[in-house]
Enzyme design. Structure first.
Site, PDB file in Angstrom:
ATOM      1  N   ASP A  64       0.854  -1.201   0.000  1.00  0.00           N
ATOM      2  CA  ASP A  64       0.000   0.000   0.000  1.00  0.00           C
ATOM      3  C   ASP A  64       0.884   1.243   0.000  1.00  0.00           C
ATOM      4  O   ASP A  64       1.071   1.887   1.026  1.00  0.00           O
ATOM      5  CB  ASP A  64      -0.909  -0.042   1.238  1.00  0.00           C
ATOM      6  CG  ASP A  64      -2.003   1.006   1.185  1.00  0.00           C
ATOM      7  OD1 ASP A  64      -2.210   1.603   0.112  1.00  0.00           O
ATOM      8  OD2 ASP A  64      -2.654   1.227   2.222  1.00  0.00           O
ATOM      9  N   LYS A  66       0.540   3.846  -2.357  1.00  0.00           N
ATOM     10  CA  LYS A  66      -0.180   5.020  -2.892  1.00  0.00           C
ATOM     11  C   LYS A  66       0.759   5.922  -3.703  1.00  0.00           C
ATOM     12  O   LYS A  66       0.947   7.094  -3.406  1.00  0.00           O
ATOM     13  CB  LYS A  66      -0.837   5.807  -1.757  1.00  0.00           C
ATOM     14  CG  LYS A  66      -1.900   5.000  -0.999  1.00  0.00           C
ATOM     15  CD  LYS A  66      -2.656   5.856  -0.011  1.00  0.00           C
ATOM     16  CE  LYS A  66      -3.756   5.096   0.707  1.00  0.00           C
ATOM     17  NZ  LYS A  66      -3.278   4.123   1.678  1.00  0.00           N
ATOM     18  N   HIS A  68       2.343   8.286  -6.610  1.00  0.00           N
ATOM     19  CA  HIS A  68       1.892   9.349  -7.524  1.00  0.00           C
ATOM     20  C   HIS A  68       3.097  10.205  -7.896  1.00  0.00           C
ATOM     21  O   HIS A  68       3.719  10.816  -7.016  1.00  0.00           O
ATOM     22  CB  HIS A  68       0.809  10.200  -6.859  1.00  0.00           C
ATOM     23  CG  HIS A  68       0.256  11.268  -7.750  1.00  0.00           C
ATOM     24  ND1 HIS A  68      -0.053  11.040  -9.073  1.00  0.00           N
ATOM     25  CD2 HIS A  68      -0.037  12.566  -7.523  1.00  0.00           C
ATOM     26  CE1 HIS A  68      -0.519  12.162  -9.607  1.00  0.00           C
ATOM     27  NE2 HIS A  68      -0.512  13.096  -8.695  1.00  0.00           N
ATOM     28  N   ASP A  69       3.438  10.227  -9.189  1.00  0.00           N
ATOM     29  CA  ASP A  69       4.601  11.009  -9.649  1.00  0.00           C
ATOM     30  C   ASP A  69       4.469  11.145 -11.163  1.00  0.00           C
ATOM     31  O   ASP A  69       3.442  10.740 -11.734  1.00  0.00           O
ATOM     32  CB  ASP A  69       5.908  10.286  -9.250  1.00  0.00           C
ATOM     33  CG  ASP A  69       7.081  11.259  -9.080  1.00  0.00           C
ATOM     34  OD1 ASP A  69       7.266  12.124  -9.961  1.00  0.00           O
ATOM     35  OD2 ASP A  69       7.800  11.148  -8.082  1.00  0.00           O
ATOM     36  N   GLY A  71       4.874  10.091 -15.002  1.00  0.00           N
ATOM     37  CA  GLY A  71       4.687   8.737 -15.523  1.00  0.00           C
ATOM     38  C   GLY A  71       5.952   7.898 -15.550  1.00  0.00           C
ATOM     39  O   GLY A  71       5.955   6.730 -15.154  1.00  0.00           O
ATOM     40  N   ASN A  72       7.060   8.494 -16.002  1.00  0.00           N
ATOM     41  CA  ASN A  72       8.298   7.718 -16.122  1.00  0.00           C
ATOM     42  C   ASN A  72       8.753   7.199 -14.765  1.00  0.00           C
ATOM     43  O   ASN A  72       9.160   6.040 -14.634  1.00  0.00           O
ATOM     44  CB  ASN A  72       9.394   8.595 -16.754  1.00  0.00           C
ATOM     45  CG  ASN A  72      10.696   7.831 -16.902  1.00  0.00           C
ATOM     46  OD1 ASN A  72      10.766   6.869 -17.661  1.00  0.00           O
ATOM     47  ND2 ASN A  72      11.710   8.239 -16.153  1.00  0.00           N
ATOM     48  N   ARG A 180     -15.278  -3.996  10.487  1.00  0.00           N
ATOM     49  CA  ARG A 180     -15.301  -4.365  11.905  1.00  0.00           C
ATOM     50  C   ARG A 180     -16.361  -5.430  12.139  1.00  0.00           C
ATOM     51  O   ARG A 180     -17.535  -5.199  11.802  1.00  0.00           O
ATOM     52  CB  ARG A 180     -15.657  -3.147  12.778  1.00  0.00           C
ATOM     53  CG  ARG A 180     -14.601  -2.055  12.817  1.00  0.00           C
ATOM     54  CD  ARG A 180     -13.377  -2.507  13.588  1.00  0.00           C
ATOM     55  NE  ARG A 180     -12.326  -1.499  13.625  1.00  0.00           N
ATOM     56  CZ  ARG A 180     -11.350  -1.376  12.722  1.00  0.00           C
ATOM     57  NH1 ARG A 180     -11.305  -2.191  11.676  1.00  0.00           N
ATOM     58  NH2 ARG A 180     -10.420  -0.465  12.857  1.00  0.00           N
ATOM     59  N   GLN A 189     -11.848   4.621  12.976  1.00  0.00           N
ATOM     60  CA  GLN A 189     -12.636   4.478  11.741  1.00  0.00           C
ATOM     61  C   GLN A 189     -14.034   5.038  11.970  1.00  0.00           C
ATOM     62  O   GLN A 189     -14.722   4.653  12.914  1.00  0.00           O
ATOM     63  CB  GLN A 189     -12.745   2.996  11.329  1.00  0.00           C
ATOM     64  CG  GLN A 189     -11.415   2.353  10.960  1.00  0.00           C
ATOM     65  CD  GLN A 189     -10.938   2.711   9.554  1.00  0.00           C
ATOM     66  OE1 GLN A 189     -11.458   3.646   8.931  1.00  0.00           O
ATOM     67  NE2 GLN A 189      -9.932   2.003   9.078  1.00  0.00           N
TER      68      GLN A 189
END
Ligand code: C5P
Length: 234
Positions: A64, A66, A68-69, A71-72, A180, A189
């Protein structure tokens, strides 16, 4: 997802401070759990070699991260994740990022999951971040786009699962935290669902952390959830 065994639908979040503690829990859970999630906490404490070792030992692993940057950068990172033998990797649901990740994972056993809007965001947070529209609208639009780009699945809140199941193709996986068992401590949560309700809403994989990790008997807690999944799926 009739072909997925109930046990393989449970993903245990290894939210522990050290790999040493995670290894001890995995050993304790043994055959009760087949699928684990590793997030930032463990990744930055030798968790990546541990993830690869878990995969080599026959467990499925959800990394996990996540991502994000540009594309290359995403593509080069995803290529290396694919070599680790893990099953799922999360990226944020931005088109360039998803396209790069999906292309880089093609032909490997790695499946890309998209995170649409973080569940800690409400409509005001989304507006502050520069988005027009409600969180609900954004989640639906970003999920449709993610599916069109070819991600394997979407990470969504229990509240979103039913509606997303109705708009997405059956083969698009829904992966849901915030689960839960009835009567369990919700912790922080806010939007929770029971394992049975998640299954009825069309969720494929349930991510469960504290109800198992912090249980006096983690194996028994995992078995109870697997039994609830099996009953709801039958
Ligand atoms: O302990 P608990 O069952 O709440 O753990 C849920 C796991 O799912 C944690 O690893 C948490 O970071 C993750 N998660 C979440 N909500 C999201 C995305 C991920 O709770 N929206």
């Amino acid at each position: 997802m009739a072909t997925l065994a109930p046990r393989d639908r449970l993903i245990v979040a290894l939210d522990l401070p050290t790999v040493r503690e995670a290894e001890a829990l995995v050993e304790r859970l043994d055959d009760a759990v087949t699928f684990y999630k590793i997030g930032y906490q463990l990744a930055f404490e030798r968790g990546l070699p541990f993830a690869a070792a878990l995969a080599a030992a026959g467990k499925r692993v959800f990394l996990d991260m996540k991502l994000h940057d540009i594309g290359n950068t995403v593509a080069r990172g995803v290529e290396n994740v694919a070599r680790m033998g893990v099953a799922f990797l999360t990226v944020h649901a931005y088109p360039q990022t998803m396209r790069a990740a999906v292309a880089a994972s093609r032909g490997s056993g790695l499946q890309i999951l998209a995170v649409t809007v973080l569940t800690s965001y409400d409509d005001a947070d989304a507006a502050e971040a520069g988005y027009a529209g409600t969180v609900k609208e954004l989640v639906a639009a970003k999920s449709r786009k993610a599916q069109e780009i070819g991600v394997a699945g979407i990470v969504c809140s229990p509240e979103e699962a039913g509606a997303l199941r109705r708009i997405l193709a059956r083969e698009t996986l829904l992966v849901t935290p915030g689960v839960r068992p009835a009567g369990a401590d919700p912790g922080d949560q806010k939007r929770i669902t029971t394992p049975a309700q998640a299954i009825r809403d069309g969720v494929d994989h349930l991510v469960v952390g504290r109800p198992i990790v912090a249980a006096a008997d983690p194996s028994a807690a995992a078995e109870a959830i697997v039994a609830e999944i099996a009953a709801a799926a039958s």
